[in-house]
Write a protein that holds these residues in place. Structure first.
Motif, short mmCIF file in Angstrom:
data_model
loop_
_atom_site.label_atom_id
_atom_site.label_comp_id
_atom_site.label_asym_id
_atom_site.label_seq_id
_atom_site.Cartn_x
_atom_site.Cartn_y
_atom_site.Cartn_z
N ALA A 222 43.93 -77.21 41.56
CA ALA A 222 43.80 -77.55 42.98
C ALA A 222 45.03 -78.33 43.45
CB ALA A 222 42.51 -78.33 43.24
N ARG B 217 44.15 -78.48 49.27
CA ARG B 217 43.28 -77.88 48.23
C ARG B 217 42.64 -78.97 47.38
NH1 ARG B 217 46.49 -73.72 44.91
NH2 ARG B 217 44.51 -73.50 43.85
N ARG B 218 43.41 -80.02 47.12
CA ARG B 218 42.87 -81.12 46.31
C ARG B 218 41.70 -81.78 47.02
NH1 ARG B 218 44.18 -86.60 45.09
NH2 ARG B 218 44.57 -86.99 42.88
N ARG C 148 38.66 -79.53 47.06
CA ARG C 148 38.00 -79.43 45.74
C ARG C 148 37.20 -80.71 45.45
NH1 ARG C 148 35.11 -76.92 42.16
NH2 ARG C 148 35.65 -77.32 39.99
#
Ligand code: SF4
Length: 236
Positions: free
Chosen positions: A32, A37-38, A41
């Motif tokens: 991720a 995206r991190r 997630r």
């Protein structure tokens, strides 16, 4: 492979926010990547374990014991493991909270197709959660069997004594002839010769001090390490 630790009061860094705790696992494994995206997630992981994504900026001390253990579960799931070792994950929690975490683990196991090695002293939880049980004494395997078979037809004297000692809602229903163990567990640093259970086994015989019992399949998928009656059961 990942691990869920026993004590959620000791396994979360008190100086890190939940976002950092979960993000560290992702960063370490290069998963991720990129801020968006991190964050997505981390929110997904919190949602997976029943916590609100906005909790990500809190510190561990702002959560209850059950919530902390959920964060420990989320951290273990962060890297999408195929196998999780859950080391007494309930023992530090209040009884009222334990059921919530058990249900969460059960649900995740089914939803994510996880294989979990669940280590516990709680026979009721093991029966509820596990498909197959390995009974250990002094670090040695005494018996292995599918859960239902082990609880209905325990074959090893230690398993029989363990199940007999398990509390029942109505003590009047307890059988009088249950095998009770006496004495203390020997030191693992200086275990008994032969069968390690022999100093407390109600069925011990002289040979038990001489020979380490091999683990033998006594019925399909049912293994026992005991010198007595250790012949395979004929298939019918
Ligand atoms: S090998 Fe002997 S001491 Fe060990 S469990 Fe069997 S009967 Fe008991």
């Amino acid at each position: 492979m990942q691990i869920i630790f026993q004590d959620p009061y000791a396994s979360l860094n008190p100086r890190m926010r939940i976002r950092q705790i979960l993000g560290e696992a992702l960063d370490t494994h290069g998963m991720a990547t990129g801020k968006a995206r991190r964050q997505a997630r981390i929110a997904e992981l919190l949602d997976l374990v029943g916590l609100r994504p906005e909790y990500a900026d809190r510190y561990p001390h702002e959560f209850s014991g059950g919530q902390r253990q959920r964060i420990g579960v989320a951290r273990a799931l962060a890297v999408e493991p195929g196998f999780i070792v859950a080391d007494e994950p309930l023992s530090a929690l209040d009884v009222s909270i334990q059921a919530q975490v058990v249900n969460l683990l059960c649900d995740l196991k089914d939803r994510l197709g996880l294989t979990m090695l669940f280590i516990s002293h709680d026979l009721d939880v093991v029966e509820f959660l596990c498909d197959r049980v390995i009974v250990l004494y002094l670090g040695k395997i005494m018996e292995i069997a599918p859960t239902e078979i082990l609880y209905r037809h325990p074959r090893h004297p230690y398993t029989q004594a363990l199940l007999a000692a398990s509390p029942v809602p109505d003590p009047a229903q307890r059988l009088d002839n249950r095998p009770l163990l006496t004495g203390d567990i020997p030191s693992p640093a200086n275990p008994p010769s032969g069968c390690v259970f022999r100093t407390r086994c109600p069925r011990a015989q002289a040979a038990c001090a001489q020979t380490i019992p091999p683990l033998i399949e006594v019925a399909p998928e049912h293994w026992k390490a005991c010198l007595r009656d250790n012949l395979p059961t004929p298939l019918t």
